[in-house]
Write a protein that holds these residues in place. Structure first.
Motif, PDB file in Angstrom:
ATOM      1  N   MET A   1      54.246  -5.233  17.615  1.00 49.06           N
ATOM      2  CA  MET A   1      55.652  -5.298  17.964  1.00 49.06           C
ATOM      3  C   MET A   1      56.485  -4.868  16.751  1.00 49.06           C
ATOM      4  O   MET A   1      56.255  -5.292  15.637  1.00 49.06           O
ATOM      5  N   SER A   2      57.447  -4.012  17.006  1.00 49.60           N
ATOM      6  CA  SER A   2      58.361  -3.559  15.965  1.00 49.60           C
ATOM      7  C   SER A   2      59.674  -3.173  16.630  1.00 49.60           C
ATOM      8  O   SER A   2      59.683  -2.408  17.589  1.00 49.60           O
ATOM      9  N   MET A   3      60.770  -3.736  16.130  1.00 45.55           N
ATOM     10  CA  MET A   3      62.101  -3.425  16.658  1.00 45.55           C
ATOM     11  C   MET A   3      63.035  -3.132  15.495  1.00 45.55           C
ATOM     12  O   MET A   3      63.034  -3.850  14.496  1.00 45.55           O
ATOM     13  N   GLU A   4      63.833  -2.086  15.666  1.00 45.02           N
ATOM     14  CA  GLU A   4      64.824  -1.696  14.667  1.00 45.02           C
ATOM     15  C   GLU A   4      66.206  -1.781  15.310  1.00 45.02           C
ATOM     16  O   GLU A   4      66.457  -1.135  16.327  1.00 45.02           O
ATOM     17  N   TYR A   5      67.094  -2.579  14.710  1.00 44.93           N
ATOM     18  CA  TYR A   5      68.441  -2.774  15.241  1.00 44.93           C
ATOM     19  C   TYR A   5      69.487  -2.238  14.272  1.00 44.93           C
ATOM     20  O   TYR A   5      69.345  -2.383  13.060  1.00 44.93           O
ATOM     21  N   LEU A   6      70.541  -1.667  14.836  1.00 47.15           N
ATOM     22  CA  LEU A   6      71.741  -1.360  14.086  1.00 47.15           C
ATOM     23  C   LEU A   6      72.698  -2.502  14.388  1.00 47.15           C
ATOM     24  O   LEU A   6      72.941  -2.811  15.556  1.00 47.15           O
ATOM     25  N   VAL A   7      73.203  -3.166  13.356  1.00 53.76           N
ATOM     26  CA  VAL A   7      74.064  -4.337  13.532  1.00 53.76           C
ATOM     27  C   VAL A   7      75.469  -3.979  13.061  1.00 53.76           C
ATOM     28  O   VAL A   7      75.671  -3.631  11.892  1.00 53.76           O
ATOM     29  N   ILE A   8      76.431  -4.047  14.000  1.00 52.99           N
ATOM     30  CA  ILE A   8      77.814  -3.710  13.659  1.00 52.99           C
ATOM     31  C   ILE A   8      78.769  -4.779  14.184  1.00 52.99           C
ATOM     32  O   ILE A   8      78.463  -5.494  15.130  1.00 52.99           O
ATOM     33  N   SER A   9      79.931  -4.844  13.563  1.00 52.96           N
ATOM     34  CA  SER A   9      80.932  -5.844  13.917  1.00 52.96           C
ATOM     35  C   SER A   9      82.307  -5.369  13.465  1.00 52.96           C
ATOM     36  O   SER A   9      82.413  -4.533  12.560  1.00 52.96           O
ATOM     37  N   ASP A  10      83.323  -5.898  14.080  1.00 55.37           N
ATOM     38  CA  ASP A  10      84.701  -5.742  13.609  1.00 55.37           C
ATOM     39  C   ASP A  10      85.122  -4.284  13.402  1.00 55.37           C
ATOM     40  O   ASP A  10      85.600  -3.904  12.334  1.00 55.37           O
ATOM     41  N   SER A  11      84.979  -3.474  14.453  1.00 51.49           N
ATOM     42  CA  SER A  11      85.404  -2.074  14.371  1.00 51.49           C
ATOM     43  C   SER A  11      86.908  -1.924  14.587  1.00 51.49           C
ATOM     44  O   SER A  11      87.502  -0.937  14.156  1.00 51.49           O
ATOM     45  N   HIS A  12      87.540  -2.891  15.246  1.00 52.42           N
ATOM     46  CA  HIS A  12      89.000  -2.976  15.373  1.00 52.42           C
ATOM     47  C   HIS A  12      89.688  -1.648  15.718  1.00 52.42           C
ATOM     48  O   HIS A  12      90.596  -1.203  15.013  1.00 52.42           O
ATOM     49  N   GLY A  13      89.230  -1.012  16.805  1.00 54.40           N
ATOM     50  CA  GLY A  13      89.900   0.191  17.274  1.00 54.40           C
ATOM     51  C   GLY A  13      89.369   1.496  16.716  1.00 54.40           C
ATOM     52  O   GLY A  13      89.905   2.555  17.013  1.00 54.40           O
ATOM     53  N   ARG A  14      88.332   1.455  15.929  1.00 52.57           N
ATOM     54  CA  ARG A  14      87.782   2.666  15.322  1.00 52.57           C
ATOM     55  C   ARG A  14      86.491   3.084  16.034  1.00 52.57           C
ATOM     56  O   ARG A  14      85.390   3.025  15.479  1.00 52.57           O
ATOM     57  N   ALA A  15      86.636   3.544  17.279  1.00 52.96           N
ATOM     58  CA  ALA A  15      85.493   4.024  18.064  1.00 52.96           C
ATOM     59  C   ALA A  15      84.792   5.172  17.341  1.00 52.96           C
ATOM     60  O   ALA A  15      83.573   5.330  17.449  1.00 52.96           O
ATOM     61  N   ASP A  16      85.547   5.967  16.593  1.00 50.88           N
ATOM     62  CA  ASP A  16      84.939   7.071  15.854  1.00 50.88           C
ATOM     63  C   ASP A  16      83.909   6.580  14.851  1.00 50.88           C
ATOM     64  O   ASP A  16      82.903   7.243  14.599  1.00 50.88           O
ATOM     65  N   LEU A  17      84.132   5.384  14.296  1.00 54.00           N
ATOM     66  CA  LEU A  17      83.178   4.846  13.326  1.00 54.00           C
ATOM     67  C   LEU A  17      81.913   4.342  14.004  1.00 54.00           C
ATOM     68  O   LEU A  17      80.833   4.370  13.404  1.00 54.00           O
ATOM     69  N   VAL A  18      82.026   3.883  15.253  1.00 58.80           N
ATOM     70  CA  VAL A  18      80.840   3.474  16.018  1.00 58.80           C
ATOM     71  C   VAL A  18      79.934   4.697  16.170  1.00 58.80           C
ATOM     72  O   VAL A  18      78.721   4.634  15.923  1.00 58.80           O
ATOM     73  N   ASP A  19      80.512   5.804  16.561  1.00 54.57           N
ATOM     74  CA  ASP A  19      79.747   7.039  16.720  1.00 54.57           C
ATOM     75  C   ASP A  19      79.210   7.518  15.372  1.00 54.57           C
ATOM     76  O   ASP A  19      78.057   7.923  15.250  1.00 54.57           O
ATOM     77  N   ARG A  20      80.030   7.432  14.339  1.00 49.65           N
ATOM     78  CA  ARG A  20      79.630   7.918  13.014  1.00 49.65           C
ATOM     79  C   ARG A  20      78.472   7.125  12.415  1.00 49.65           C
ATOM     80  O   ARG A  20      77.538   7.700  11.845  1.00 49.65           O
ATOM     81  N   VAL A  21      78.490   5.795  12.558  1.00 53.60           N
ATOM     82  CA  VAL A  21      77.408   4.985  11.990  1.00 53.60           C
ATOM     83  C   VAL A  21      76.104   5.240  12.742  1.00 53.60           C
ATOM     84  O   VAL A  21      75.024   5.241  12.144  1.00 53.60           O
ATOM     85  N   LEU A  22      76.200   5.488  14.022  1.00 52.82           N
ATOM     86  CA  LEU A  22      75.004   5.791  14.805  1.00 52.82           C
ATOM     87  C   LEU A  22      74.403   7.134  14.356  1.00 52.82           C
ATOM     88  O   LEU A  22      73.191   7.260  14.196  1.00 52.82           O
ATOM     89  N   GLN A  23      75.259   8.115  14.114  1.00 55.09           N
ATOM     90  CA  GLN A  23      74.791   9.421  13.663  1.00 55.09           C
ATOM     91  C   GLN A  23      74.192   9.363  12.253  1.00 55.09           C
ATOM     92  O   GLN A  23      73.350  10.181  11.904  1.00 55.09           O
TER      93      GLN A  23
END
Length: 170
Positions: free
Chosen positions: A1-23
């Motif tokens: 078993m192996s799982m890799e998570y991206l953990v994010i919080s408190d983007s406060h209206g910055r959807a562009d940063l959600v996409d950017r951190v994923l990229q």
């Protein structure tokens, strides 16, 4: 078993940063854990083939994701591990993590992930540590990825051998 998570919080209206951190991730995460305050920002993920687990924060007046109501906290089981995710405002994390840790102990969590304070943090508590009247029956890893609004994020790796949390910046 192996799982890799991206953990994010408190983007406060910055959807562009959600996409950017994923990229920015070298490998696509198995799932994204979102800890509140920016649920609307997750709409950039709705048509991607990603597993997203999220909780709502004190600034989330939009309380749904992919047509489902979003809770204030969630317990995720991964193999033998239990991950408690919360924003933290209902447990007073700005005044310290003791109440949140007591709740994590009560839930028998191995990992507590929270947001709200906007500060990256990682702490490890041994078996027997007391938080009020709750005593840890097993070790507890407590982490805050920081605020994505400020360019901060976290990663969580879970393998049979253990758990590893890391922090990063955009």
């Amino acid at each position: 078993m192996s799982m890799e998570y991206l953990v994010i919080s408190d983007s406060h209206g910055r959807a562009d940063l959600v996409d950017r951190v994923l990229q920015k991730q070298v490998h696509a995460p198995d799932a994204i854990l979102f800890l509140g305050d920016g649920l609307r920002d997750l709409r950039v993920l709705e048509y991607q083939d990603l597993c997203v687990r999220c909780v709502r924060g004190n600034c989330d007046f939009y309380t749904a994701f992919e047509g489902q109501s979003v809770p204030e906290q969630a317990l995720i089981e991964v193999g033998a591990y239990r991950i408690l995710i919360m924003h933290g405002h209902t447990h007073g994390v700005k005044a310290g993590t003791e109440r949140a840790c007591a709740y994590a102990a009560q839930m028998r969590a191995d990992v507590l992930l929270y947001g709200h304070t906007h500060l990256q943090k990682q702490a490890w508590y041994d078996t027997g540590t007391a938080f009020g009247n709750q005593v840890l029956q097993k070790p507890l890893l407590v982490c805050n990825p920081g605020s994505l609004f400020d360019g901060k994020f976290g990663t969580l790796s879970i393998k049979n051998e253990g758990i590893l949390f890391g922090t990063g910046s955009l």
